[in-house]
Design a protein around this motif. Structure first.
Motif, short mmCIF file in Angstrom:
data_model
loop_
_atom_site.label_atom_id
_atom_site.label_comp_id
_atom_site.label_asym_id
_atom_site.label_seq_id
_atom_site.Cartn_x
_atom_site.Cartn_y
_atom_site.Cartn_z
N GLY A 98 26.36 -25.76 -32.88
CA GLY A 98 26.22 -25.30 -34.27
C GLY A 98 27.55 -25.02 -34.94
O GLY A 98 27.69 -25.18 -36.16
N LEU A 99 28.55 -24.59 -34.17
CA LEU A 99 29.86 -24.32 -34.75
C LEU A 99 30.47 -25.60 -35.32
O LEU A 99 31.01 -25.60 -36.43
CB LEU A 99 30.79 -23.72 -33.70
CG LEU A 99 32.22 -23.43 -34.15
CD1 LEU A 99 32.23 -22.39 -35.26
CD2 LEU A 99 33.07 -22.95 -32.97
N GLY A 100 30.37 -26.69 -34.57
CA GLY A 100 30.89 -27.97 -35.06
C GLY A 100 30.14 -28.47 -36.28
O GLY A 100 30.74 -29.01 -37.21
N ILE A 101 28.81 -28.30 -36.25
CA ILE A 101 28.00 -28.72 -37.40
C ILE A 101 28.37 -27.91 -38.64
O ILE A 101 28.48 -28.46 -39.75
CB ILE A 101 26.50 -28.57 -37.07
CG1 ILE A 101 26.12 -29.54 -35.95
CG2 ILE A 101 25.64 -28.82 -38.31
CD1 ILE A 101 24.71 -29.35 -35.44
N ILE A 123 39.81 -21.24 -38.97
CA ILE A 123 39.61 -19.80 -38.84
C ILE A 123 38.29 -19.50 -38.14
O ILE A 123 38.22 -18.63 -37.26
CB ILE A 123 39.65 -19.12 -40.24
CG1 ILE A 123 41.05 -19.24 -40.83
CG2 ILE A 123 39.23 -17.65 -40.13
CD1 ILE A 123 41.16 -18.75 -42.26
N LEU A 124 37.22 -20.23 -38.51
CA LEU A 124 35.91 -20.03 -37.87
C LEU A 124 35.97 -20.31 -36.37
O LEU A 124 35.42 -19.55 -35.56
CB LEU A 124 34.87 -20.95 -38.53
CG LEU A 124 34.37 -20.56 -39.91
CD1 LEU A 124 33.47 -21.66 -40.48
CD2 LEU A 124 33.60 -19.24 -39.84
N ILE A 125 36.65 -21.38 -36.00
CA ILE A 125 36.74 -21.75 -34.58
C ILE A 125 37.57 -20.71 -33.81
O ILE A 125 37.19 -20.30 -32.71
CB ILE A 125 37.36 -23.15 -34.42
CG1 ILE A 125 36.48 -24.19 -35.12
CG2 ILE A 125 37.51 -23.51 -32.94
CD1 ILE A 125 37.11 -25.56 -35.22
N LEU A 126 38.69 -20.28 -34.40
CA LEU A 126 39.54 -19.30 -33.72
C LEU A 126 38.81 -17.97 -33.54
O LEU A 126 38.90 -17.34 -32.48
CB LEU A 126 40.82 -19.09 -34.52
CG LEU A 126 41.82 -20.26 -34.50
CD1 LEU A 126 43.01 -19.97 -35.40
CD2 LEU A 126 42.29 -20.53 -33.07
N LEU A 127 38.08 -17.54 -34.57
CA LEU A 127 37.31 -16.30 -34.45
C LEU A 127 36.25 -16.41 -33.36
O LEU A 127 36.03 -15.48 -32.59
CB LEU A 127 36.65 -15.97 -35.80
CG LEU A 127 37.58 -15.47 -36.91
CD1 LEU A 127 36.81 -15.30 -38.21
CD2 LEU A 127 38.26 -14.17 -36.52
N SER A 128 35.60 -17.58 -33.30
CA SER A 128 34.57 -17.79 -32.27
C SER A 128 35.19 -17.81 -30.88
O SER A 128 34.58 -17.35 -29.91
CB SER A 128 33.85 -19.12 -32.53
OG SER A 128 33.22 -19.10 -33.80
N ASN A 154 34.26 -19.20 -24.62
CA ASN A 154 35.23 -20.04 -23.90
C ASN A 154 35.02 -21.53 -24.14
O ASN A 154 35.93 -22.33 -23.92
CB ASN A 154 35.13 -19.76 -22.39
CG ASN A 154 35.91 -18.52 -22.00
OD1 ASN A 154 36.76 -18.05 -22.75
ND2 ASN A 154 35.60 -17.96 -20.85
N ARG A 155 33.81 -21.91 -24.57
CA ARG A 155 33.48 -23.33 -24.69
C ARG A 155 33.38 -23.83 -26.13
O ARG A 155 33.00 -24.98 -26.35
CB ARG A 155 32.15 -23.61 -23.97
CG ARG A 155 32.19 -23.35 -22.48
CD ARG A 155 30.86 -23.65 -21.83
NE ARG A 155 30.88 -23.40 -20.40
CZ ARG A 155 31.26 -24.27 -19.48
NH1 ARG A 155 31.67 -25.47 -19.86
NH2 ARG A 155 31.26 -23.98 -18.20
N VAL A 156 33.71 -22.99 -27.11
CA VAL A 156 33.48 -23.39 -28.51
C VAL A 156 34.29 -24.62 -28.90
O VAL A 156 33.85 -25.41 -29.75
CB VAL A 156 33.79 -22.23 -29.48
CG1 VAL A 156 32.81 -21.09 -29.28
CG2 VAL A 156 35.23 -21.74 -29.31
N ILE A 257 43.10 -27.51 -32.44
CA ILE A 257 42.99 -26.20 -31.78
C ILE A 257 43.06 -26.37 -30.26
O ILE A 257 43.70 -25.58 -29.56
CB ILE A 257 41.69 -25.50 -32.20
CG1 ILE A 257 41.77 -25.16 -33.69
CG2 ILE A 257 41.46 -24.25 -31.36
CD1 ILE A 257 40.53 -24.52 -34.23
N ALA A 258 42.39 -27.41 -29.74
CA ALA A 258 42.42 -27.66 -28.29
C ALA A 258 43.85 -27.95 -27.83
O ALA A 258 44.30 -27.45 -26.79
CB ALA A 258 41.50 -28.81 -27.94
#
Length: 393
Positions: A98-101, A123-128, A154-156, A257-258
């Motif tokens: 859902g994060l990617g979507i 920002i959303l990915i880093l917060l997650s 850990n897997r976001v 980010i990765a």
């Protein structure tokens, strides 16, 4: 599949299911009998060659016991597929996807401010990714919910993998069903249908429900997903060109980010291992390095004449021959009755490497300690070394 076989049963299941489809193609006269027989002969030849090699090495019976028989004898460490288990794992998978979507939708609808949308997605990915550490110790009524959140966090960054896996699996099932039933057969390329069959058969790799397996074989799911999106789904209201740019941007955001996470980890100082077994390797955490060094040295000191391993993760390593196991099993992913029987093989003065015992083994350990048949010699981080003072029965 042949190269990856390595005497694992999952690939037999994959090959059998794929062979059934090849046979189906032959029955529909879409391939010749020569193609069918070549496929079957090739797979059987490779399998029988592997069996012959195991036999020539004197390992056929051990392979049968440890690979075939063990999985039909109630093996330990397998998940119990309860409703709670299914709900939790489904939520974890969907939350990561859902994060990617969400990021894709943010970028897709922000057509005039793509840069701002990309920054918001980052920002959303880093917060997650950071929220897991904050809630790692969080508990609800005795349930360690923080560990669950930490694992998701850990897997976001792997959200695109989950999306492509789910999309590829759904589209593969759709393609196979419509191909077999004869619907829209003119739109299905035979190689894509073949990949779809392989995708479904590869689900056998998830028998231990290890999410990391998804990342090992996700590529054919990617191919089917992309083909499915370009060929069947977006032919009307939404075109491939409309989603291509935001899709690429979303993937690049996750890749950025990765990559950043990898670089930030790579620049941390390294601590060299000191034990002979791990000489030449490094760790970024000196505390963990010291704990592992101690474990390696301790086990090596007590395994000169062999040591029994009663541990779910096995002996730490036998790669360089520093350790000698008393039997051919170096980990305890065996049915509990098998493990309990092994205790009776321990002789006087034998050393035992013990950790993470099953309930029956824990009871045996307590009984033998109470009767002083065995004594604890030393212990370390997550393991203990015992010595038998007499033959165990």
């Amino acid at each position: 599949m042949a190269i990856s076989w390595s005497a694992r049963l999952e690939f037999i299941a994959t090959w059998v299911l794929t062979s059934m489809f090849v046979f189906f193609l032959w029955k529909r006269r879409e391939i010749k009998f020569q193609t069918l027989s070549s496929w079957l002969l090739g797979g059987l030849t490779y399998f029988l060659t592997s069996v012959f090699w195991l036999f020539s090495q004197g390992a056929l019976q051990d392979w049968y016991q440890q690979t075939v028989l063990v999985w039909f004898s109630n093996p330990p460490a397998q998940p119990k597929f309860t409703s709670i288990w299914l709900i939790m794992n489904a939520f974890s998978f969907l939350a990561i996807a859902g994060l990617g979507i969400t990021c894709f939708l943010v970028i897709y609808f922000a057509k005039r401010s793509q840069f701002a949308a990309s920054v918001l997605s980052i920002i959303l990915i880093l917060l997650s990714a950071l929220v897991g550490e904050r809630f790692e110790l969080w508990q609800i009524g005795g349930y360690h919910a923080g560990a669950w959140i930490f694992e998701i966090s850990n897997r976001v960054v792997l959200s695109p993998v989950n999306i492509l896996f789910a999309t590829g699996l759904v589209s593969s099932s759709f393609i196979i069903f419509n191909y077999i039933t004869g619907k829209m057969t003119d739109k299905f390329q035979i190689d894509i249908v073949f990949l779809a069959v392989i995708n479904v058969s590869l689900l056998s790799m998830l028998h231990i429900t290890n999410a990391d397996y998804i990342h090992m074989f996700v590529m054919p799911f990617v191919v089917v997903s992309v083909w499915f999106a370009k060929t069947l789904v977006f032919n009307s209201s939404v075109s491939w060109k409309q989603i291509q740019a935001p899709l690429v941007t979303t993937v690049l955001v996750f890749a950025l980010i990765a990559t950043g996470g990898f670089i930030s980890g790579a620049v941390k100082p390294l601590s060299a291992y000191k034990s002979e077994t791990l000489r030449g390797l490094f760790d970024q955490n000196p505390v963990i390095r010291d704990a592992i060094d101690t474990k390696m040295n301790t086990v090596a000191n007590f395994s000169k004449d062999g040591i029994w391993s009663f541990c779910i993760s096995g002996l730490p390593t036998i790669a360089r021959g520093e350790y000698l196991g008393k039997d051919k099993w170096v980990w305890n992913l065996e049915p509990e009755p098998w493990m309990i029987e092994r205790w009776t093989k321990v002789k006087k003065n034998d050393f035992m490497y013990v950790c993470a015992l099953s309930p029956g083994e824990s009871s045996l350990l307590a009984q033998n300690l109470k009767s002083q048949r065995i004594v604890k010699v030393t212990e370390g981080d997550g393991f203990s070394i015992y010595q038998a003072r007499e033959n165990l029965v």
